[in-house]
Design a protein around this motif. Sequence first.
Motif, PDB file in Angstrom:
ATOM      1  N   PHE A   1       0.880  -1.292  -0.114  1.00 23.31           N
ATOM      2  CA  PHE A   1      -0.096   0.086  -0.001  1.00 23.31           C
ATOM      3  C   PHE A   1       0.835   1.036  -0.086  1.00 23.31           C
ATOM      4  O   PHE A   1       0.827   2.394  -0.771  1.00 23.31           O
ATOM      5  N   HIS A   2       1.895   1.338   0.918  1.00 28.65           N
ATOM      6  CA  HIS A   2       2.970   2.233   0.711  1.00 28.65           C
ATOM      7  C   HIS A   2       4.166   1.627   1.268  1.00 28.65           C
ATOM      8  O   HIS A   2       4.259   0.550   2.050  1.00 28.65           O
ATOM      9  N   GLN A   3       5.444   2.020   0.907  1.00 27.64           N
ATOM     10  CA  GLN A   3       6.658   1.435   1.419  1.00 27.64           C
ATOM     11  C   GLN A   3       6.644   1.119   2.857  1.00 27.64           C
ATOM     12  O   GLN A   3       6.715   2.366   3.520  1.00 27.64           O
TER      13      GLN A   3
ATOM     14  N   ARG B   1       9.668   7.291   8.636  1.00 24.06           N
ATOM     15  CA  ARG B   1       9.570   7.172   7.080  1.00 24.06           C
ATOM     16  C   ARG B   1      10.996   7.269   6.432  1.00 24.06           C
ATOM     17  O   ARG B   1      10.946   6.766   5.306  1.00 24.06           O
ATOM     18  N   GLU B   2      11.700   8.007   6.922  1.00 20.32           N
ATOM     19  CA  GLU B   2      12.980   8.062   6.117  1.00 20.32           C
ATOM     20  C   GLU B   2      14.100   6.830   6.164  1.00 20.32           C
ATOM     21  O   GLU B   2      14.789   6.683   5.402  1.00 20.32           O
ATOM     22  N   PHE B   3      13.580   5.923   7.160  1.00 16.98           N
ATOM     23  CA  PHE B   3      14.277   4.713   7.103  1.00 16.98           C
ATOM     24  C   PHE B   3      13.357   3.228   6.346  1.00 16.98           C
ATOM     25  O   PHE B   3      12.592   2.856   7.049  1.00 16.98           O
TER      26      PHE B   3
ATOM     27  N   ARG C   1       2.252   3.209  -8.840  1.00 12.57           N
ATOM     28  CA  ARG C   1       3.375   3.349  -8.001  1.00 12.57           C
ATOM     29  C   ARG C   1       4.575   3.617  -8.690  1.00 12.57           C
ATOM     30  O   ARG C   1       4.916   2.963  -9.673  1.00 12.57           O
TER      31      ARG C   1
ATOM     32  N   LYS D   1      -0.212  12.081   5.507  1.00 10.74           N
ATOM     33  CA  LYS D   1       0.958  11.207   5.440  1.00 10.74           C
ATOM     34  C   LYS D   1       1.123  11.563   3.667  1.00 10.74           C
ATOM     35  O   LYS D   1       0.092  11.244   3.039  1.00 10.74           O
ATOM     36  N   GLY D   2       2.130  11.909   3.219  1.00 12.55           N
ATOM     37  CA  GLY D   2       2.419  12.264   1.778  1.00 12.55           C
ATOM     38  C   GLY D   2       3.000  11.061   1.048  1.00 12.55           C
ATOM     39  O   GLY D   2       3.186  10.054   1.680  1.00 12.55           O
ATOM     40  N   PRO D   3       2.557  11.051  -0.274  1.00 14.82           N
ATOM     41  CA  PRO D   3       2.945   9.738  -1.056  1.00 14.82           C
ATOM     42  C   PRO D   3       4.399   9.584  -1.268  1.00 14.82           C
ATOM     43  O   PRO D   3       4.973   8.329  -1.294  1.00 14.82           O
ATOM     44  N   VAL D   4       5.095  10.758  -1.262  1.00 12.40           N
ATOM     45  CA  VAL D   4       6.508  10.548  -1.478  1.00 12.40           C
ATOM     46  C   VAL D   4       7.359  10.360  -0.326  1.00 12.40           C
ATOM     47  O   VAL D   4       7.139  11.283   0.634  1.00 12.40           O
ATOM     48  N   GLN D   5       8.370   9.487  -0.328  1.00 14.85           N
ATOM     49  CA  GLN D   5       9.148   9.405   0.668  1.00 14.85           C
ATOM     50  C   GLN D   5      10.581   8.930   0.187  1.00 14.85           C
ATOM     51  O   GLN D   5      10.647   8.398  -0.665  1.00 14.85           O
ATOM     52  N   MET D   6      11.643   9.612   0.850  1.00 15.77           N
ATOM     53  CA  MET D   6      12.982   9.497   0.322  1.00 15.77           C
ATOM     54  C   MET D   6      13.714   8.893   1.762  1.00 15.77           C
ATOM     55  O   MET D   6      13.435   9.097   2.691  1.00 15.77           O
ATOM     56  N   THR D   7      14.867   8.281   1.286  1.00 15.76           N
ATOM     57  CA  THR D   7      15.777   7.828   2.395  1.00 15.76           C
ATOM     58  C   THR D   7      17.080   8.592   2.287  1.00 15.76           C
ATOM     59  O   THR D   7      17.201   9.612   1.675  1.00 15.76           O
TER      60      THR D   7
ATOM     61  N   PHE E   1      10.453   6.712  -2.903  1.00 13.62           N
ATOM     62  CA  PHE E   1       9.016   5.860  -3.078  1.00 13.62           C
ATOM     63  C   PHE E   1       7.991   6.647  -3.322  1.00 13.62           C
ATOM     64  O   PHE E   1       7.885   7.686  -2.366  1.00 13.62           O
TER      65      PHE E   1
ATOM     66  N   SER F   1       3.990   6.419  -3.172  1.00 15.99           N
ATOM     67  CA  SER F   1       2.866   5.598  -2.992  1.00 15.99           C
ATOM     68  C   SER F   1       1.519   5.880  -3.736  1.00 15.99           C
ATOM     69  O   SER F   1       1.199   7.142  -3.279  1.00 15.99           O
TER      70      SER F   1
ATOM     71  N   LYS G   1      -1.227   5.012  -3.556  1.00 16.11           N
ATOM     72  CA  LYS G   1      -2.492   4.934  -2.693  1.00 16.11           C
ATOM     73  C   LYS G   1      -2.417   5.995  -1.653  1.00 16.11           C
ATOM     74  O   LYS G   1      -3.720   6.756  -1.309  1.00 16.11           O
ATOM     75  N   PHE G   2      -1.439   6.522  -1.322  1.00 19.57           N
ATOM     76  CA  PHE G   2      -1.423   7.817  -0.387  1.00 19.57           C
ATOM     77  C   PHE G   2      -1.596   9.084  -1.375  1.00 19.57           C
ATOM     78  O   PHE G   2      -2.305  10.100  -0.902  1.00 19.57           O
TER      79      PHE G   2
END
Lengths: 254, 317
Positions: A149-151, A157-159, B7, B137-143, B204, B206, B208-209
């Motif tokens: 659904f989401h990572q 969330r950064e990890f 996605r 919660k936003g759809p975009v996530q960065m590491t 990433f 998402s 769905k988000f």
Amino acid sequence: MTYGIRLHVWGRHALFTRPELKVERTSYDVMPPSAARGILEAIHWKPAIRWVIDRIHVLEPIRFQSIRRNEVGHKAPAGTIKRAMNRGDLGGVQLLVDEDRQQRASTVLVNPAYVIEAHFELTARADASDTEGKHLDIFNRRAARGQCFHQPCLGTREFAASFALVDPGASLPSPQGPGWGDLCQGGTPTTTPAPSRARQAEMPDLGFGTPRDLGFMLWDIDHAAPGRPSLLFRATLRNGVIDVPPPGSPEVKR
Amino acid sequence: MTTLSRRHDFVLIFDVANGNPNGDPDAGNLPRLDPETSHGLVSDVSLKRKIRNYVELARTGEAGHHIYVQEGAILNEKHRQAYTALRGETSGKKEAKLNPRDDAEARELRDWMCRNFFDVRTFGAVMSTGINCGQVKGPVQMTFANSVEPILPVEISITRMAATNEAEQKKRAEGAEDGDTRTDNRTMGRKHIVPYGLYVAHGFISAKFAERTGFSEADLELLFEALTNMFEHDRSAARGEMTTRRLIVFRHENALGNAPAHKLFDRVTIGRNVDGEFRALDDRGLGNHAPARKFSDYVVQIDRDGLPDGVEVLDLV
């Protein structure tokens, strides 16, 4: 009773913040059950089901690192947003980060890897179409294909968390299982081996020899109760495994 | 605007030459380092800051592209001051009363924020309301971005031919003998630079988000544009030369995705370029080669063979 699932999760860092050390965040030594539940819910969840974590296997030595970042001190004030919304003007809806700075250190885990053992239960919101087999199939299919659904993440969330389904037939944990090294390096092993613990990780640190008491740990947050209280349990690492008490058991303290 | 229905996972490869990509407040602004491996780090929030700055620069004043988390006092603040001066703040109410009355109202506020602010729609935001209702919660996530090889930060001492104030000038003058005002006023400072570093960040998105915040296909385009150009508008004395070198996007056919993200990321391999030949970074034969100092010292390979069904590779830079 439904069939359980096992999910292998790993990442470069993890931050499972202790509730008592949340300003300058310090991670728990291992993943608490509530974080494991969040990972499973990132892959599959419906109001009809509730994930229950049974066991958490710790595959890597517990190591920490400190990271300090510039953060903002405030949340978005709902009052300001409402006023701006009512008058139809965006003026003042903003957060000036360099005037609202907080430098906070996080003590994070390095190279964590776990196997989550869990099952789900049907809730009161399940109807006739919600059979246990259906949800189990959906979860297994998604986890095997890498769908989500989401990572999922390891605490924050950064990890980001990488995940792989552990084959239902595979035995756990098998020391130095074939192909495990490849899997860690990100290669594609020829067979799908059960993830296992490296032999050098089998130390008293992970409760080999004598059980290691991790003290009281967050079991989960009771979202149903008013005020959303935290539930705690006494976590013990025995041979690299934490047994999580079931919901409602006397070991879960309020 | 059509919301994003597929996605995406992406690999962002950028480099720095003679600059400090991200200072560590814990280590006197030294470039961030993983203490165990000496690989450089750039925090996710640092990259998000640059995306916000780019969008603000490129889309100022456009409806729906405001930036909530801003750097520096800007015009809006002035607008507000003018507004307050003119009409007076609608104050007098206690702050507690300004919290949303119920979930429906909280949702309304949240949707309004998502519609108007690009960064809220993209990265999310936390509003000062109840435990769950005020959170986007936003759809975009960065590491975190990691350098592909260990970096060696260099400390550079610099001088300034001026004193900050008279007291400092006086103190300096006492120590000096020749009475040359130019050197009398000299103060010394420090700069930390990374001679060269190639960094990789994973991201990433998402779908769905995206449905929940209204993050659209057009927003995705803007995000990729920002990732491509963000360093071009972030020049400063500290940064040196930073450039986005590659932006490799894995587009899944459906919202949930068609393959595990880590397996897709593994398809992007970076090695050293030895006379045009790809050499793995852990190749022992590399020991005699000089440290990398430019992007052409590296080779980026994308393994497109046997891509999982329903995954498309977009090579955007």
